[in-house]
Design a protein around this motif. Structure first.
Motif, PDB file in Angstrom:
ATOM      1  N   GLY A 155       0.615  -0.761  -0.648  1.00  0.00           N
ATOM      2  CA  GLY A 155       0.252  -0.395   0.063  1.00  0.00           C
ATOM      3  C   GLY A 155       0.886   1.095  -0.270  1.00  0.00           C
ATOM      4  N   MET A 156       1.902   1.487  -0.254  1.00  0.00           N
ATOM      5  CA  MET A 156       3.019   2.247   0.299  1.00  0.00           C
ATOM      6  C   MET A 156       3.651   2.640  -0.874  1.00  0.00           C
ATOM      7  SD  MET A 156       5.704   1.788   3.066  1.00  0.00           S
ATOM      8  CE  MET A 156       6.093   0.632   2.122  1.00  0.00           C
ATOM      9  N   HIS A 157       3.765   3.520  -1.606  1.00  0.00           N
ATOM     10  CA  HIS A 157       3.854   4.753  -3.569  1.00  0.00           C
ATOM     11  C   HIS A 157       5.019   3.982  -3.406  1.00  0.00           C
ATOM     12  CE1 HIS A 157       6.041   7.170  -5.195  1.00  0.00           C
ATOM     13  NE2 HIS A 157       4.820   7.868  -6.061  1.00  0.00           N
ATOM     14  N   PRO A 158       4.941   3.638  -4.634  1.00  0.00           N
ATOM     15  CA  PRO A 158       5.982   3.187  -5.116  1.00  0.00           C
ATOM     16  C   PRO A 158       7.253   2.773  -4.493  1.00  0.00           C
ATOM     17  CG  PRO A 158       4.523   2.871  -6.840  1.00  0.00           C
ATOM     18  CD  PRO A 158       4.523   3.632  -5.665  1.00  0.00           C
ATOM     19  N   THR A 159       8.012   4.718  -5.621  1.00  0.00           N
ATOM     20  CA  THR A 159       9.679   4.585  -4.783  1.00  0.00           C
ATOM     21  C   THR A 159       9.668   4.594  -3.635  1.00  0.00           C
ATOM     22  OG1 THR A 159       9.091   6.674  -6.520  1.00  0.00           O
ATOM     23  CG2 THR A 159      10.650   6.741  -4.714  1.00  0.00           C
TER      24      THR A 159
END
Ligand SMILES: [Zn+2]
Length: 359
Positions: free
Chosen positions: A25-29
């Motif tokens: 669920g985190m931003h890909p970066t």
């Protein structure tokens, strides 16, 4: 294979970390930086929690704050003050965890301190005295500042995440289908256990008339006598007889509760809300009366879970409260039950954060 520390003194492989919803669920970066950091630590540092569901943020917040006309925080149209001696928790809608731009790391905090900058991450050691909380170095620290100029965009971050987003999840619950993930960590009681699930179980056995309504029945331990009672109950209910209280046994044990109800079943609900951190542990909060205070908490929780906010606690609300992956009403013999492996998404965030600050 190297494994990495997480909450509750568990260790877990990088594969399981990466597969978890809280990581995905985190931003890909953010995912890439956190993964690189973990792998570089060679087992010293792991992930506690990345994405945090609004319902979990609500639990944290309600667990640590009380309504106070002079309070410093505003949430749900009221002012709130933090309880003495507890750490900060942002109200729902205010945490960077909820939009996948923060991670709480576990393990060797000295190593984290020394190496975090290499991965373009900053800790909140000097901000909220939270050495484990990391965010991207180049982004504003406060969510409101970030959202006024969301340089990395806003979630859902990609198509794959959208399928586990609130709309799809809500639709699954509303349809009575199998939820793709629990909104709260799963409560499971196994013989010999102590802890939150056992507190609910013992209260449910009392409500069912299987144990006397006496202090001795609330020992906090899932010992031999309750185990025998549960196994008898499972046998007569046509369930697998193993003493393990998961979705199927909860489904058979827990009963519907409505606003205005009084009695032992209301106590079961109140104890569940207490162990979930949704209401404080006071005598008045386990009085067996489903009054307006209990109803307000339930309706708020139902709203977050995408359920009809009617205050009626039936199978769907119980499923979310218990954190089951399958509806608790399911009584099919041999239906799939959650595996016993460590699942980051199932670790109890309130237990994990007990005594620790959490932004
Ligand atoms: Zn954090």
């Amino acid at each position: 294979m190297t494994d990495y520390p997480t909450y509750a003194n568990k260790r877990i492989t990088i594969d399981k970390i990466v597969a978890s919803h809280t990581f995905q669920g985190m931003h890909p970066t953010m995912q890439q930086r956190v993964r690189d950091l973990i792998e570089a630590s060679a087992g010293r540092v792991g992930l506690g929690q990345g994405l945090r569901e609004p319902s979990q943020q609500l639990q944290l917040f309600l667990n640590r704050h009380v309504v106070d006309p002079n309070g410093k925080y505003t949430y749900a149209g009221q002012r709130w003050s933090r309880l003495p001696g507890v750490a900060a928790a942002a109200p729902p809608g205010k945490s960077m965890h909820e939009i996948g731009l923060a991670a709480d790391m576990t393990g060797d905090m000295a190593w984290l301190h020394d190496h975090v900058a290499r991965f373009d991450l900053q800790t909140f050691e000097d901000v909220n005295n939270e050495p484990w909380h990391v965010q991207p170095s180049e982004l504003p620290r406060a969510r409101s500042s970030y959202e006024s100029r969301p340089t990395w965009g806003l979630p859902p971050w990609d198509g794959s995440h959208a399928t586990t987003g609130d709309a799809a999840h809500t639709a699954g619950i509303m349809a009575g289908g199998t939820a793709s993930r629990p909104l709260t960590p799963a409560l499971t009681a196994r013989p010999g256990d102590t802890g939150p699930a056992v507190a609910v179980l013992l209260e449910a056995l009392i409500a069912r008339g299987l144990m006397p309504d006496a202090p001795g029945s609330r020992s906090g331990l899932y010992g031999p006598e309750p185990t025998r009672l549960v196994e008898d109950f499972q046998r007569t209910s046509g369930l697998d007889v193993d003493g393990v209280v998961g979705p199927q046994t909860w489904g058979a044990l827990l009963r519907q509760v409505r606003p205005g109800d009084r009695g032992a079943d209301v106590v079961v609900l109140q104890v569940t809300l207490i162990v979930r951190g949704l209401i404080a542990e006071t005598v008045g909060n386990r009085d067996g009366v489903y009054g307006s205070a209990t109803r307000d908490v339930i309706r708020q929780f139902q709203g977050l879970a995408g359920l009809a906010a009617d205050g009626e606690v039936g199978p769907k609300t119980w499923t979310v409260l218990i954190g089951a992956r399958t509806p608790v009403a399911s009584r099919t013999r041999g239906a799939t039950t959650p595996d016993d492996g460590v699942d980051l998404d199932d670790l109890d965030v309130l237990t994990a954060y007990d005594g620790l600050p959490a932004e």
